[in-house]
Write an enzyme that holds these catalytic residues in place. Structure first.
Site, PDB file in Angstrom:
ATOM      1  N   ASP A 167       5.024  34.842 -18.878  1.00 51.21           N
ATOM      2  CA  ASP A 167       4.067  35.563 -18.047  1.00 51.21           C
ATOM      3  C   ASP A 167       2.769  34.763 -18.120  1.00 51.21           C
ATOM      4  O   ASP A 167       1.944  34.948 -19.008  1.00 51.21           O
ATOM      5  CB  ASP A 167       3.873  36.992 -18.574  1.00 51.21           C
ATOM      6  N   GLU A 260      -2.042  41.594 -28.771  1.00 48.47           N
ATOM      7  CA  GLU A 260      -1.573  41.967 -27.436  1.00 48.47           C
ATOM      8  C   GLU A 260      -0.883  43.321 -27.595  1.00 48.47           C
ATOM      9  O   GLU A 260       0.342  43.395 -27.696  1.00 48.47           O
ATOM     10  CB  GLU A 260      -0.627  40.902 -26.870  1.00 48.47           C
ATOM     11  N   GLU A 269       4.372  52.378 -26.055  1.00 47.13           N
ATOM     12  CA  GLU A 269       4.747  51.771 -27.346  1.00 47.13           C
ATOM     13  C   GLU A 269       3.782  52.128 -28.473  1.00 47.13           C
ATOM     14  O   GLU A 269       4.056  51.841 -29.635  1.00 47.13           O
ATOM     15  CB  GLU A 269       4.899  50.245 -27.244  1.00 47.13           C
ATOM     16  N   HIS A 418       4.291  40.834 -16.301  1.00 47.27           N
ATOM     17  CA  HIS A 418       5.518  41.500 -16.749  1.00 47.27           C
ATOM     18  C   HIS A 418       5.321  43.002 -16.957  1.00 47.27           C
ATOM     19  O   HIS A 418       6.278  43.737 -17.163  1.00 47.27           O
ATOM     20  CB  HIS A 418       6.044  40.847 -18.039  1.00 47.27           C
TER      21      HIS A 418
END
Length: 537
Positions: A167, A260, A269, A418
């Site tokens: 990406d 990230e 998440e 992505h």
């Protein structure tokens, strides 16, 4: 480093009416004289000891970190230690039944126990660099074990790391944000939170970091070590630590955190919580965070093709003679089930029917608990008369460097990442006219499968004569699981761009302005962000 409260408060004791030791399935006789329950950290860890108030000081001790306290009645409780004695065949637990003199002393003891236990877990053991505490960490307390296992298994595979590395919007923006802000990194200590392949650690070393601690909980840590060892000029300043940021100990504080932590809709998440925990545990006061802030952008959209596509999935359940079986009793459930999936794909920004609003999350100041439940009020003004099929969402993050401020955006119309974009589709669309007000609420509740349950409500207010009274004409709502999206991944259809409009202007679609729709073919016009200081490519 501030001394934990557990060490400041060396002793805290309570006089009990009696204590009975639990031995296997039977109990011993209660003690004849009053017993003192004493909290202390003299042994180097938080300990609860029971000893007679008078007479020989024969004491029974329990490690507060591995001890549970349960209330049997208003003045009686049971204290159980996890696996304190071992034989060749099995592990035993020991415990005592506690009798308090009154309810007030019982409540005070339970309150003290919880405080000592919480502080003991936070303090952990005095661990050397890279060693993981054996105590159960905060991550394990709030995340389902099966979800964590799948999560770390996924990110422990090179093919998924490759997907993220390829990406180029993501990786290139991180590289530019670090390299263009060398002044922030030169001679500094950096912690890479959730390091993955170690690529961000290597970027930080390239920018002149004195030392980088790459913390990674999955098996990818071994691959990161291999990659870093293969770049010795940089790798000599990088230490890979396998473990969760909630449980590892570092030998020094960090000047910068880099990570990230973004998932779909920014918060999926729940890694943002780990990022914030790492800030509280490792970052020096006023240290920098890359990224610094995040914004979730939202706007109502219209998309008949998407709505029909989802609704048609349930047609299978309208068969009345499927091998002699009537499937229609399940049609309604299947219909709602398909609409409970957020749609992840890239869409044409012309599908938006109102200017976007945004909700900002400042990673440098937000509390971890504030991410457990996120409530965003919605208010839009429709630009066209159409059917609204739901709410479109995307996010961006800012790297607030001392030299350059750089944004990473996932907005529609910008180069696709992505993450794509996300849309919550209503099973009952709403009808609007130009200028009509749309209100509602986006309510997200974190769950232990490392994601969120989304509750979306959208309402259309009265318009024209009497609109000032604020009545609601239509309301539609839905409940979605961010953990189980529909990955549609279709690319947006090509659309024309005005000749005087530069491609880079499409990046910040959260600043989209809408022209009058009186003329056929009028489109969204992109305005550059005001005073953002961002340099976008």
């Amino acid at each position: 480093m501030e001394v934990p409260q557990v060490q400041k408060q060396k002793q805290h004791q309570y006089t009990l009416a009696s204590v009975s030791t639990i031995v296997s399935s039977s109990s011993s006789e209660p003690s004849a004289s009053p017993i003192v329950a004493r909290f202390s950290s003299d042994s180097g860890f938080a300990e609860l000891r029971f000893e007679p108030e008078s007479g020989p000081k024969v004491a029974t001790g329990y490690d507060v970190r591995t001890t549970q306290l349960f209330k049997l009645s208003p003045i009686q409780s049971i204290c159980i230690s996890e696996g304190s004695e071992k034989s060749e065949e099995k592990t035993y637990s020991s415990g005592v039944t506690i009798q308090f003199r009154n309810e007030e002393e019982s409540r005070a003891f339970h309150c003290a126990f919880e405080q000592w236990k919480e502080e003991a877990v936070v303090q952990g053991s005095h661990l050397p660099n890279g060693v993981v505490s054996s105590s159960k960490c905060k991550f394990d307390d709030k995340i389902e074990a099966s979800s964590a296992k799948m999560y770390f298994h996924y990110y422990g595979q090179l093919l998924h790391q490759q997907n993220m590395l390829q990406d180029y919007v993501r990786t290139g923006t991180y590289y530019a944000a670090v390299i263009e802000n060398r002044a922030d990194f030169v001679g500094r200590v950096v912690v890479d939170v959730g390091a993955g392949s170690g690529i961000l650690s290597l970027f930080a070393a390239q920018a002149g970091a004195r030392h980088v601690y790459a913390v990674e909980a999955s098996e990818m840590a071994e691959y990161a070590r291999k990659l870093i060892a293969g770049n010795p000029s940089l790798g000599e300043r990088i230490t890979v630590i396998k473990g969760k940021v909630e449980e590892v100990e570092l030998p020094e504080k960090a000047d910068i955190l880099i990570s990230e932590p973004m998932g779909t809709l920014l918060v999926n998440e729940r890694m943002l919580e780990s990022y914030v925990i790492a800030r509280d545990r490792f970052l020096v006061p006023n240290g920098k965070m890359f990224p610094t802030v995040g914004r979730i952008h939202m706007a109502p959209f219209t998309d008949e093709y998407l709505y029909v596509e989802i609704a048609n999935k349930a047609l299978f359940w309208q068969q009345q003679n499927y091998y002699g079986v009537d499937l229609t009793p399940l049609h309604g459930t299947a219909f709602q089930g398909y609409f409970s999936q957020p749609v992840v794909d890239a869409f044409d920004p012309r599908l938006l029917v109102a200017p976007a609003i945004s909700h900002m999350i400042n990673f440098t100041t937000i509390k971890e608990e504030d991410l457990y439940e996120i409530d965003i009020p919605l208010k839009f003004t429709a630009s066209v008369g159409t059917r609204i099929h739901g709410l479109a969402c995307w996010f961006d993050v800012l790297f607030n460097g001392s030299t350059v401020q750089r944004w990473l955006t996932t907005s529609p119309g910008a180069p696709t990442t992505h993450w794509y974009q996300l849309r919550c589709v209503l099973s009952q669309p709403l009808y609007v006219m130009p200028g009509q007000e749309i209100t509602g609420q986006l309510h997200m509740i974190a769950h232990n499968a490392q994601s969120y349950t989304i509750h979306l409500t959208m309402s259309v207010k009265m318009w024209g004569a009497g609109a000032e009274q604020g009545g609601i004409l239509q309301t539609s709502s839905c409940k979605l699981d961010l953990k189980e999206p529909y990955y549609r991944m279709s690319q947006p259809q090509a659309y024309s761009v005005a000749q005087d409009q530069q491609p880079h202007q499409l990046l910040q679609t959260q600043d989209i302005q809408i022209l009058s729709q009186d003329e056929e073919g009028s489109e969204f016009i992109q305005q550059p962000p005001k005073g953002s200081g961002a340099e976008l490519h």
